[in-house]
Scaffold this motif. Structure first.
Motif, short mmCIF file in Angstrom:
data_model
loop_
_atom_site.label_atom_id
_atom_site.label_comp_id
_atom_site.label_asym_id
_atom_site.label_seq_id
_atom_site.Cartn_x
_atom_site.Cartn_y
_atom_site.Cartn_z
N VAL A 84 -2.12 45.96 17.49
CA VAL A 84 -2.99 46.73 16.58
C VAL A 84 -3.91 47.88 17.13
O VAL A 84 -4.74 47.70 17.91
CB VAL A 84 -4.20 45.59 15.99
CG1 VAL A 84 -4.86 46.39 14.73
CG2 VAL A 84 -3.44 44.18 15.70
N ALA A 144 -12.51 43.94 21.86
CA ALA A 144 -13.04 42.72 21.11
C ALA A 144 -13.23 41.09 21.94
O ALA A 144 -13.80 40.39 21.65
CB ALA A 144 -11.78 42.36 20.05
N THR A 145 -12.39 41.45 23.31
CA THR A 145 -12.58 40.04 24.03
C THR A 145 -14.12 39.96 24.11
O THR A 145 -14.60 38.84 24.44
CB THR A 145 -11.62 40.21 25.19
OG1 THR A 145 -10.22 40.54 25.00
CG2 THR A 145 -11.57 38.98 25.93
N HIS A 187 -7.63 33.90 17.60
CA HIS A 187 -7.04 34.85 18.39
C HIS A 187 -6.91 34.38 19.85
O HIS A 187 -8.09 33.53 20.24
CB HIS A 187 -7.70 36.48 18.36
CG HIS A 187 -6.64 37.42 19.04
ND1 HIS A 187 -6.80 37.80 20.12
CD2 HIS A 187 -5.46 37.75 18.66
CE1 HIS A 187 -6.18 38.66 20.68
NE2 HIS A 187 -5.38 38.82 19.80
N VAL A 240 -3.89 38.45 13.26
CA VAL A 240 -3.36 39.41 14.24
C VAL A 240 -1.89 39.57 13.73
O VAL A 240 -1.32 40.68 13.59
CB VAL A 240 -3.40 39.06 15.59
CG1 VAL A 240 -2.62 37.73 15.90
CG2 VAL A 240 -3.30 40.50 16.25
N ALA A 267 -11.90 41.88 14.59
CA ALA A 267 -11.49 42.93 15.57
C ALA A 267 -10.94 44.11 14.61
O ALA A 267 -11.33 45.28 15.21
CB ALA A 267 -10.52 42.49 16.55
N ASP A 294 -13.52 45.85 16.91
CA ASP A 294 -13.28 46.91 17.68
C ASP A 294 -13.15 48.24 17.19
O ASP A 294 -13.17 48.39 16.04
CB ASP A 294 -11.78 46.75 18.18
CG ASP A 294 -11.61 45.97 19.33
OD1 ASP A 294 -12.41 46.00 20.39
OD2 ASP A 294 -10.41 45.25 19.53
C1 LIG Z 1 -8.13 39.37 15.75
C2 LIG Z 1 -8.14 39.81 17.07
N1 LIG Z 1 -8.99 39.42 17.67
C3 LIG Z 1 -9.25 40.02 19.26
C4 LIG Z 1 -8.13 40.83 19.61
C5 LIG Z 1 -8.30 41.48 21.03
O1 LIG Z 1 -8.77 42.66 21.07
P1 LIG Z 1 -9.04 43.62 22.44
O2 LIG Z 1 -7.69 43.66 23.04
O3 LIG Z 1 -9.76 44.72 21.89
O4 LIG Z 1 -10.00 42.66 23.30
C6 LIG Z 1 -7.35 41.21 18.96
C7 LIG Z 1 -6.25 42.30 19.14
O5 LIG Z 1 -5.31 42.51 18.61
C8 LIG Z 1 -7.21 40.83 17.44
O6 LIG Z 1 -6.39 41.13 16.60
#
Ligand SMILES: Cc1ncc(COP(=O)(O)O)c(C=O)c1O
Length: 475
Positions: A84, A144-145, A187, A240, A267, A294
């Motif tokens: 994404v 997002a993490t 996720h 996702v 996210a 994000d």
């Molecule tokens: C629902 C969801 N949460 C968390 C993440 C992780 O995001 P990041 O790579 O910005 O930490 C994603 C990434 O696609 C996601 O789709």
């Protein structure tokens, strides 16, 4: 040497970097989407011993661009549909360049007043778009993490505080038990956050999901009743793979009855709230306790940029604040950004988020979400008519799952065919998308998140996928 004087090495290096960057952005639509340089080529170009002598900065900038050129992925381009991943809005790229040149430390107000205020304003704008309660606190994270890490840390603080335990001071050894409930479709980064928080990836209760990957609220109710004490519950706005949303109103009700903390990972999905046609998907989201999103995904801010919102600023601050004798902390009116994230010194990420939101305006964010989600539907409609093609998800947002069946109906043969189509599309270079496993079957995964994708890009991409699938089908 005055860096402002034209003709200095500093000026020349920055001018060359700007030229190279502009050239890259201008050629994004025409580049092969995948990188073509091999691992060995890249290692040999970048490698060798560290030179004893330094070099002219322009020469270094040029060498970097020459080394990287075909090792770059056009993920910011209009036909990148993997993971994404958004591109970079022009105002956000410009703001990001300035962020680097200004080199502000966004830890404390006193060392970055403009950075602190840009964050404050951009965070409030984003919270408003999502319909979050006024007064939510916000932290600007790498993604997002770390946004989930932050929100779950605030929840860990609040629930252990309720149990009479100060987790920041006393740690988790000997702490009262803190139950954690996730969805079977949470996720992977939720588990990463739990692991970093000492709550454990496996020490969780997993709630089953329906065929779209949505948490089953009745299963949550039973699990919380069985647990019988306040739990940290992780729901999701935007799966996702399918883009599906957990049904938040009954989830909120169950968590409130349990006295627990509800964290929502949105996210990319949280941005659905910007589009009146899709806002219903986020119904009830404003009643959660913390939220992840994000900016580097759907808002098209360059990496890295995530946002963590918490409905209980005191818990948020207690979980994150550092406090040090030599810090010049604000007296109250000003916001010290370090109180809301895990870092002390850090990049002033708020500038680029502010610029992206200013460039788009409220209507532009709505249009971005609506347009890219419509393109996802266009993908589904354009592919599902092809022989042996099956769309596996309800296309409610910007995600599409496509499977290329084998005419025999054999699942393993369909998996192999789907993987073969994905690999051939990736190698073709016109577009890029990835694969996934959905309900025990391989699927092609399409995510439309880029601000610069056009209808023509989607049509051209559908034509490539259909041609390649036809060739593989014909053997
Ligand atoms: C629902 C969801 N949460 C968390 C993440 C992780 O995001 P990041 O790579 O910005 O930490 C994603 C990434 O696609 C996601 O789709």
């Amino acid at each position: 040497m005055d860096p402002a004087v034209p003709g200095t090495p500093t000026d020349a290096a920055l001018a060359r970097a700007a030229e190279l960057a502009r050239d890259f952005v201008a050629t994004l639509p025409d580049r092969p989407v995948h990188a073509t340089a091999s691992l060995e080529e890249l290692r040999s170009r970048f490698g060798g011993p560290l030179p004893d002598e330094g070099e002219d900065p322009t020469a270094v900038v040029q060498a970097l661009a020459d080394n990287a050129r075909d090792g770059l992925v056009a993920s910011a381009g209009p036909r990148y549909f993997g993971f994404v991943i958004g591109g970079g809005l022009p105002a956000a790229i410009g703001a990001d360049w300035l962020t680097t040149a200004w080199d502000q430390n966004a830890g404390l107000y006193v060392i970055g007043p403009a950075a602190a205020v840009a964050e404050e304003v951009a965070g409030a704008w984003a919270a408003d778009i999502f319909g979050l309660p006024t007064g939510v606190s916000v932290g600007f994270t790498t993604g997002a993490t770390m946004a989930s890490f932050t929100g779950l840390a605030a929840g860990r603080h609040a629930l252990l505080d309720l149990a009479g335990w100060d987790v920041e001071r006393q740690g988790l050894h000997g702490a009262p038990d803190l139950p954690v409930v996730v969805s079977a479709e949470s996720h992977v980064t939720i588990f990463a956050a739990l692991q970093m928080l000492g709550l454990g990836r496996d020490r969780v209760t997993r709630i089953s999901t329906d065929e779209q990957g949505r948490m089953r609220p009745e299963a949550l109710v039973s699990a919380l009743q069985a647990i019988g004490r306040p739990a940290l519950v992780c729901a999701q706005a935007g799966n996702v793979n399918t883009g599906a949303f957990d049904p938040l109103p009954p989830i909120v009700e169950a968590v409130r009855a349990n006295g627990g903390w509800l964290h929502v990972d949105g996210a990319f999905g949280l941005w659905a709230a910007a589009d009146p046609a899709r806002r219903h998907l986020t119904e009830g989201v404003e009643l959660a306790d913390s939220w992840t999103t994000d900016a580097h995904k759907w808002l098209n801010v360059p990496y890295d940029s995530g946002l963590s919102f918490v409905a209980h600023p005191a818990a948020h601050q207690a979980a994150m604040t550092l406090g040090a004798a030599y810090y010049v902390e604000s007296t109250g009116a000003e916001r010290d950004p370090y109180n809301w994230v895990a870092e002390s010194s850090r990049r002033a990420r708020g500038f680029a988020v502010w610029a992206a939101l200013r460039q788009l305006g409220r209507s532009g964010v709505t249009d971005l979400v609506a347009r890219t989600s419509d393109f996802a539907r266009q993908f589904a409609a354009g592919l599902e008519g092809a022989p042996d093609v099956r769309i596996l998800n309800d296309v409610v947002l910007n995600q599409v799952l496509v499977r290329f069946e084998d005419p025999s109906g054999d699942v393993a043969a369909g998996d192999a065919r789907t993987d073969a189509v994905i690999a051939a599309v990736q190698a073709d270079g016109t577009l890029w998308l990835g694969g996934t496993r959905w309900r025990e079957q391989r699927a092609m995964r399409i995510s439309v998140s880029g601000w610069n994708t056009t209808e023509a890009d989607v049509d051209a991409s559908i034509a490539v996928i259909r041609r390649i699938a036809g060739e593989i089908r014909a053997g």
